[in-house]
Design a protein around this motif. Structure first.
Motif, PDB file in Angstrom:
ATOM      1  N   LYS A  42      11.776 105.627-123.719  1.00  0.00           N
ATOM      2  CA  LYS A  42      11.417 104.799-124.876  1.00  0.00           C
ATOM      3  C   LYS A  42      12.419 103.665-125.053  1.00  0.00           C
ATOM      4  CE  LYS A  42      10.881 105.223-129.883  1.00  0.00           C
ATOM      5  NZ  LYS A  42      10.982 106.151-131.012  1.00  0.00           N
ATOM      6  N   LYS A  43      13.714 103.966-124.966  1.00  0.00           N
ATOM      7  CA  LYS A  43      14.740 102.937-125.105  1.00  0.00           C
ATOM      8  C   LYS A  43      14.606 101.885-124.015  1.00  0.00           C
ATOM      9  CE  LYS A  43      17.924 103.293-128.097  1.00  0.00           C
ATOM     10  NZ  LYS A  43      17.977 102.469-129.294  1.00  0.00           N
ATOM     11  N   SER A  44      14.350 102.325-122.788  1.00  0.00           N
ATOM     12  CA  SER A  44      14.202 101.389-121.664  1.00  0.00           C
ATOM     13  C   SER A  44      13.023 100.452-121.889  1.00  0.00           C
ATOM     14  CB  SER A  44      14.011 102.148-120.350  1.00  0.00           C
ATOM     15  OG  SER A  44      15.162 102.892-120.057  1.00  0.00           O
ATOM     16  N   LYS A  45      11.903 101.002-122.375  1.00  0.00           N
ATOM     17  CA  LYS A  45      10.725 100.170-122.641  1.00  0.00           C
ATOM     18  C   LYS A  45      11.019  99.136-123.718  1.00  0.00           C
ATOM     19  CE  LYS A  45       7.124 103.367-121.176  1.00  0.00           C
ATOM     20  NZ  LYS A  45       6.015 104.226-121.582  1.00  0.00           N
ATOM     21  N   TRP A  46      11.678  99.552-124.802  1.00  0.00           N
ATOM     22  CA  TRP A  46      11.992  98.616-125.879  1.00  0.00           C
ATOM     23  C   TRP A  46      12.959  97.543-125.395  1.00  0.00           C
ATOM     24  CZ3 TRP A  46       9.211  97.541-129.815  1.00  0.00           C
ATOM     25  CH2 TRP A  46       8.410  98.514-130.401  1.00  0.00           C
ATOM     26  N   GLN A  47      13.928  97.921-124.573  1.00  0.00           N
ATOM     27  CA  GLN A  47      14.862  96.931-124.040  1.00  0.00           C
ATOM     28  C   GLN A  47      14.126  95.917-123.181  1.00  0.00           C
ATOM     29  OE1 GLN A  47      17.815  99.429-122.176  1.00  0.00           O
ATOM     30  NE2 GLN A  47      19.080  99.474-124.014  1.00  0.00           N
ATOM     31  N   ALA A  48      13.165  96.394-122.389  1.00  0.00           N
ATOM     32  CA  ALA A  48      12.384  95.485-121.542  1.00  0.00           C
ATOM     33  C   ALA A  48      11.539  94.535-122.391  1.00  0.00           C
ATOM     34  CB  ALA A  48      11.493  96.285-120.595  1.00  0.00           C
ATOM     35  N   ILE A  49      11.012  95.045-123.498  1.00  0.00           N
ATOM     36  CA  ILE A  49      10.192  94.215-124.389  1.00  0.00           C
ATOM     37  C   ILE A  49      11.045  93.125-125.044  1.00  0.00           C
ATOM     38  CG2 ILE A  49       8.959  94.237-126.612  1.00  0.00           C
ATOM     39  CD1 ILE A  49       7.853  97.020-125.721  1.00  0.00           C
ATOM     40  N   PHE A  50      12.235  93.487-125.505  1.00  0.00           N
ATOM     41  CA  PHE A  50      13.065  92.545-126.249  1.00  0.00           C
ATOM     42  C   PHE A  50      13.968  91.683-125.373  1.00  0.00           C
ATOM     43  CE2 PHE A  50      12.115  95.530-129.746  1.00  0.00           C
ATOM     44  CZ  PHE A  50      11.615  94.615-130.651  1.00  0.00           C
ATOM     45  N   ALA A  51      14.132  92.011-124.099  1.00  0.00           N
ATOM     46  CA  ALA A  51      15.040  91.262-123.223  1.00  0.00           C
ATOM     47  C   ALA A  51      14.723  89.768-123.161  1.00  0.00           C
ATOM     48  CB  ALA A  51      15.056  91.871-121.832  1.00  0.00           C
ATOM     49  N   PRO A  52      13.448  89.376-122.941  1.00  0.00           N
ATOM     50  CA  PRO A  52      13.172  87.929-122.886  1.00  0.00           C
ATOM     51  C   PRO A  52      13.524  87.207-124.195  1.00  0.00           C
ATOM     52  CG  PRO A  52      11.321  89.166-122.011  1.00  0.00           C
ATOM     53  CD  PRO A  52      12.254  90.155-122.639  1.00  0.00           C
ATOM     54  N   GLY A  53      13.224  87.837-125.306  1.00  0.00           N
ATOM     55  CA  GLY A  53      13.545  87.236-126.601  1.00  0.00           C
ATOM     56  C   GLY A  53      15.038  87.130-126.815  1.00  0.00           C
ATOM     57  N   SER A  54      15.773  88.147-126.404  1.00  0.00           N
ATOM     58  CA  SER A  54      17.227  88.130-126.546  1.00  0.00           C
ATOM     59  C   SER A  54      17.841  87.006-125.727  1.00  0.00           C
ATOM     60  CB  SER A  54      17.823  89.471-126.099  1.00  0.00           C
ATOM     61  OG  SER A  54      17.389  90.501-126.941  1.00  0.00           O
ATOM     62  N   LYS A  55      17.320  86.795-124.525  1.00  0.00           N
ATOM     63  CA  LYS A  55      17.825  85.708-123.681  1.00  0.00           C
ATOM     64  C   LYS A  55      17.550  84.349-124.327  1.00  0.00           C
ATOM     65  CE  LYS A  55      17.505  88.275-119.396  1.00  0.00           C
ATOM     66  NZ  LYS A  55      16.790  88.467-118.134  1.00  0.00           N
ATOM     67  N   SER A  56      16.358  84.202-124.908  1.00  0.00           N
ATOM     68  CA  SER A  56      16.020  82.943-125.574  1.00  0.00           C
ATOM     69  C   SER A  56      16.928  82.691-126.760  1.00  0.00           C
ATOM     70  CB  SER A  56      14.566  82.972-126.058  1.00  0.00           C
ATOM     71  OG  SER A  56      13.687  83.041-124.969  1.00  0.00           O
ATOM     72  N   VAL A  57      17.206  83.736-127.522  1.00  0.00           N
ATOM     73  CA  VAL A  57      18.073  83.604-128.695  1.00  0.00           C
ATOM     74  C   VAL A  57      19.480  83.212-128.252  1.00  0.00           C
ATOM     75  CG1 VAL A  57      19.201  84.887-130.566  1.00  0.00           C
ATOM     76  CG2 VAL A  57      16.752  85.144-130.186  1.00  0.00           C
ATOM     77  N   GLU A  58      19.976  83.839-127.189  1.00  0.00           N
ATOM     78  CA  GLU A  58      21.312  83.501-126.693  1.00  0.00           C
ATOM     79  C   GLU A  58      21.396  82.036-126.291  1.00  0.00           C
ATOM     80  OE1 GLU A  58      22.339  86.188-123.515  1.00  0.00           O
ATOM     81  OE2 GLU A  58      22.172  87.932-124.810  1.00  0.00           O
ATOM     82  N   LYS A  59      20.367  81.540-125.638  1.00  0.00           N
ATOM     83  CA  LYS A  59      20.350  80.147-125.185  1.00  0.00           C
ATOM     84  C   LYS A  59      20.255  79.173-126.356  1.00  0.00           C
ATOM     85  CE  LYS A  59      18.274  81.008-120.670  1.00  0.00           C
ATOM     86  NZ  LYS A  59      17.075  80.830-119.833  1.00  0.00           N
ATOM     87  N   SER A  60      19.557  79.581-127.418  1.00  0.00           N
ATOM     88  CA  SER A  60      19.320  78.673-128.534  1.00  0.00           C
ATOM     89  C   SER A  60      20.426  78.688-129.580  1.00  0.00           C
ATOM     90  CB  SER A  60      18.000  79.024-129.217  1.00  0.00           C
ATOM     91  OG  SER A  60      18.127  80.274-129.878  1.00  0.00           O
ATOM     92  N   ASN A  61      21.346  79.646-129.494  1.00  0.00           N
ATOM     93  CA  ASN A  61      22.442  79.790-130.464  1.00  0.00           C
ATOM     94  C   ASN A  61      21.947  80.069-131.880  1.00  0.00           C
ATOM     95  OD1 ASN A  61      24.526  79.387-128.559  1.00  0.00           O
ATOM     96  ND2 ASN A  61      24.176  77.185-128.660  1.00  0.00           N
ATOM     97  N   LEU A  62      20.766  80.668-132.015  1.00  0.00           N
ATOM     98  CA  LEU A  62      20.257  81.047-133.331  1.00  0.00           C
ATOM     99  C   LEU A  62      21.023  82.252-133.849  1.00  0.00           C
ATOM    100  CD1 LEU A  62      16.394  80.854-132.793  1.00  0.00           C
ATOM    101  CD2 LEU A  62      17.774  79.368-134.239  1.00  0.00           C
ATOM    102  N   THR A  63      21.216  82.280-135.149  1.00  0.00           N
ATOM    103  CA  THR A  63      21.823  83.456-135.767  1.00  0.00           C
ATOM    104  C   THR A  63      20.717  84.306-136.383  1.00  0.00           C
ATOM    105  OG1 THR A  63      22.057  82.441-137.950  1.00  0.00           O
ATOM    106  CG2 THR A  63      23.882  82.107-136.367  1.00  0.00           C
TER     107      THR A  63
END
Length: 81
Positions: A42-63
């Motif tokens: 379950k944790k692995s699936k959720w990490q896979a789901i949120f990984a693309p969004g997390s990368k986008s947030v890191e690139k955009s410097n959003l808080t």
């Protein structure tokens, strides 16, 4: 290679584990192994789901505050229309 280790469960939780294990005709160990596998999956699936969004947030410097502010704005605009 299998490894044995000790783990503490409170009485209430252990009673629930034993009840489920008995109902499913399993040992405590089998039930706990299955629970650990399910949790990891379950944790692995959720990490896979949120990984693309997390990368986008890191690139955009959003808080986190920026994101919540945007959500409020979108919701407010939906109510107004």
């Amino acid at each position: 290679m299998n490894q044995t280790f000790n783990i503490y469960f409170g009485k209430v939780l252990l009673k629930e584990i034993d009840k489920i294990a008995k109902r499913e005709h399993r040992s405590r160990s089998e039930l706990i192994r299955e629970a650990a596998r399910a949790y990891i999956e379950k944790k692995s699936k959720w990490q896979a789901i949120f990984a693309p969004g997390s990368k986008s947030v890191e690139k955009s410097n959003l808080t986190e505050a920026d994101i919540f502010r945007e959500i409020k704005t979108v919701r407010r605009n939906k109510k107004a229309s």
